[in-house]
Design an enzyme around this catalytic site. Structure first.
Site: not given
Ligand code: GCW
Length: 722
Positions: A309, A383, A411
């Site tokens: 990311e 995720d 989340e």
């Molecule tokens: O699920 C995603 C989240 C991000 C997070 C990422 C991760 C810290 O939306 O906010 O960043 O995973 O786990 O690195």
């Protein structure tokens, strides 16, 4: 004058007493230590525990002494009599490491204890009945002290007792996604508890209470900053602040870790590169590690999110994850530190099924990591969705230590608004069989190191706490922090029992209250899956903030950030085909699993749309069509929330007003949001199935356009600057 002043101040004191007696704001978590209400038990405990002798004076034993003094004093309703020799009815606490008395007892159970384990045993020594909390080390004695308090709080301990308890895992970590500006990524309980600008000078009482809470459930490591890390964290100014926190945590057996940014040598060190094979970069990290240990001699190590990311990593320099992790491992090794390298990666370029990518990137490096490197894998391959099958890397990298990453912060589970007890989500994954080494090779055995015989092993939970008075926003979200710690200590514990203990400690020991509240909790995650993502649906939430449903979203830059990529609804059916007929993500699992999951008829229905694109009129086990079953689930989920509201309403007289009301209101919001999920998803999916809602169901109060028009620009927890 005096005559008037005197009664007024008395009145004020009385008023304050009434107020404080009633006020129950959740700050005390599960460590409330209110006087035991059952008179028989109280009497019994008071007789058995008249004196307290903590033999030793180390900072950790001082923590034990403080906790027992406060805890026993509160529970027994009288100050503990502190002694330093054996008396009748004494609670004796100590470790072989610091107490001659304990060492000389030569307790027969002692050889069964590991480094952090403890023993609680009723004994008669020199003719005097007493209760001994013993361990090899001081931290073991601290854990035993908390356990004794728990036994009392939950009204378990009655009479003679022999208890031997060792943690199943080495690393039991709480990971914060807290930024230096005190925002918390995916945090829904206020700002970060860490007040960086006031450190190192000001030590907030919260840091101490935080450490107490963690130690009480066996957590022994904390990562204080976000994996989307700021390189400033490694600057001298911040290391001094981190050291001040570490000084607090150490007294509770907790090691401090930092998330580090891979490009720190460029940003902080002014080097031209962060290439892990570059000698100047290697030297920079070695020097940085030395500096960190100068400030924090028992520092735990680095956590790294690399090439994920947008975060920098070794691949920026055509090097592998192993190159990056091993270079950092070498820098930390002389000090006994470790590297926790995250496997949450998905490539920017590769257009293949995102759930396959971490496995494809990491599997080739199995066995190539240095001994002080452990790879941290999220519970599922996507995720932290409300439900995912376990990550195929568990069982897929037999020569590499892997640790589990759970997300406590909600989340994708209704933020801090929805009542969701996550322990069943955790055990569903931990108990799953990877078949890596034949039947019975559970995920728990992978992460506790027993399958691969790794000394380095463990679990991490992404924290759900902030500076809200009650720490977690939703009073019931505290249970997820609690249950996580208990499961990291022993992953085969019964989630029902953990809930029961938490309720008794945090709310009330009233048997009706405990039974009903447990019922609300135990089903809550199943219910959330029903009204959000039933039958294996996933990633159909709002963009960015992940708040609310948005299955129609298709505008984000990358295909695999869009809900339409995941549900693939069309006129023929719905779901992501991951069998050999589709992306073949199933090939990453053992043959035993593939065989069952490959065929939609034998695939467990809870994962049906995760692994298959299924026709709308596909016959489900219930006899319903897929469309009917989908509708059934969404409606059943909403109904179950309404049921929960009723159960809670009936508890009113058994619980304090403040928290009762808070939960009542949150359940109303939860119901509204469950309806929103149900209506939005069914209206949208109905445009593909072309099938009506089955008769008898309440009709949506808005049309699809309305749901599609909703915007939430300031929904909390959405990244931001760090
Ligand atoms: O699920 C995603 C989240 C991000 C997070 C990422 C991760 C810290 O939306 O906010 O960043 O995973 O786990 O690195």
């Amino acid at each position: 004058m005096h005559m008037r002043k005197y009664p007024f101040s008395i009145l004020l004191i009385c008023l304050l007493q009434v107020l404080t007696a009633k006020a129950e704001d959740g700050y005390r978590l599960w460590l409330r230590y209110d006087k035991i209400s059952n008179p028989t038990l109280l009497n019994h405990y008071q007789k058995m525990m008249q004196h307290l002798w903590v033999d030793g004076n180390s900072p950790i034993l001082q923590s034990a002494q403080k906790e027992l003094t406060m805890g026993l004093g509160g529970l027994l309703g009288k100050p503990m009599n502190q002694v330093n020799s054996i008396q009748n009815n004494t609670v004796i606490v100590g470790s072989v490491e610091s107490s001659k008395f304990i060492a000389n007892l030569q307790l027969s159970e002692m050889p069964r204890l590991g480094k952090e384990g403890y023993l609680i045993v009723s004994l008669t020594i020199e003719g005097k009945p007493c209760l001994v909390v013993a361990a090899k080390t001081d931290v073991g004695a601290l854990y035993g002290s908390f356990k004794l308090l728990q036994e009392l709080q939950t009204h378990q301990y009655f009479g003679k007792m022999v208890m031997v308890n060792n943690p199943a895992m080495q690393l039991r970590m709480l990971d914060h996604w807290d930024n230096l500006n005190r925002t918390v990524e995916r945090g829904y309980a206020g700002f970060s508890i860490f007040k960086w600008h006031l450190l190192p000078g000001y030590i907030d009482q919260r840091y101490i209470d935080y450490a107490r809470a963690n130690a009480s459930i066996g957590i022994n490591g904390t990562v204080v900053n976000n994996v989307n890390a700021n390189s400033l964290m490694l600057s001298k100014d911040y290391l001094i602040k981190v050291a001040a926190l570490a000084n607090v945590f150490r007294k509770y057996g907790i090691k401090t870790y930092l998330s580090v940014k891979f490009s720190s040598p460029i940003e902080l060190g002014k080097l031209k590169t962060a290439d892990p094979l570059d000698p100047a970069v290697i030297a920079w990290w070695k020097q940085k590690a030395d500096e960190v240990y100068k400030y924090i001699p028992d520092f735990g190590g680095f956590v790294v999110k690399a090439n994920s990311e947008g975060q920098p990593g070794p691949q920026n320099y055509q090097r592998s994850h192993a190159d990056g992790a091993n270079m950092l491992g070498d820098a930390l090794a002389p000090h006994g530190g470790i590297v926790i390298w995250r496997a949450f990666v998905y490539s920017n370029e590769t257009p293949i099924d995102r759930t396959k990518q971490a496995y494809l990137e990491f599997k080739p490096f199995d066995g190539q990591f240095k001994p002080n490197v452990i790879v941290q894998v999220k519970n599922g391959p996507l995720d932290f969705q409300p439900r995912e099958p376990f990550h195929p890397l568990f069982g897929g990298m037999p020569k590499t230590p892997l640790m589990m990453e759970f997300q406590l912060t909600q989340e994708y589970l209704g933020h801090a608004t929805h009542l969701v007890y996550e322990a069943p989500l955790m055990t569903e994954v931990l108990d799953a069989d990877t078949y890596a080494n034949g039947a019975g090779s559970t995920v728990a055995k992978v992460v506790n190191g027993s399958l691969g015989k790794f000394d380095l092993n463990g679990m991490a939970g992404v924290a759900n706490i902030g500076d809200d008075r009650n720490w977690t926003g939703h009073p019931f979200a505290q249970a997820n922090w609690y249950a996580y710690g208990r499961l990291a200590w022993n992953p085969s514990q019964n989630t029902d029992r953990i809930a029961e203990d938490w309720i008794k400690m945090s709310w009330s020991t009233d048997s009706q209250f405990v039974a009903k509240t447990k019922q609300m909790m135990m089903d809550s995650r199943k219910v959330l899956v029903q009204y959000m993502t039933p039958l294996g649906l996933h990633h159909i939430m709002g963009d960015g903030h992940h708040y609310g449903p948005s299955p129609w979203s298709d505008r984000l830059g990358r295909a695999d950030w869009n809900p339409v990529y995941y549900h693939r609804a069309d006129s023929a059916g719905i779901g992501f085909e991951r069998s050999s007929k589709g992306s073949n993500a199933l090939e990453q699992y053992a043959p035993e699993i593939r065989k069952i999951y490959e065929d939609p008829k034998t695939c467990p229905e809870q994962y049906l749309l995760w692994f298959h694109h299924v026709a709308w009129n596909f016959k489900m086990k219930s006899g319903k069509t897929l469309w009917e079953e989908l509708c059934y689930n969404y409606y059943a989920g909403v109904e179950a929330v309404r049921q929960t509201q009723k159960i809670w309403a009936a508890q009113k007289s058994l619980v304090d007003e403040e928290r009762f009301e808070q939960v009542r209101q949150l359940l109303l919001v939860q119901e509204q949001e469950a309806i929103w999920w149900r209506n939005a998803c069914l209206l949208y999916f109905g445009t593909f199935s072309k099938m009506p809602l089955p008769v008898g169901y309440e009709q949506p109060d808005h049309d699809l356009k309305y749901y599609q028009s909703l915007r939430f620009p300031f929904a909390p927890g959405n990244g931001g600057s760090n």
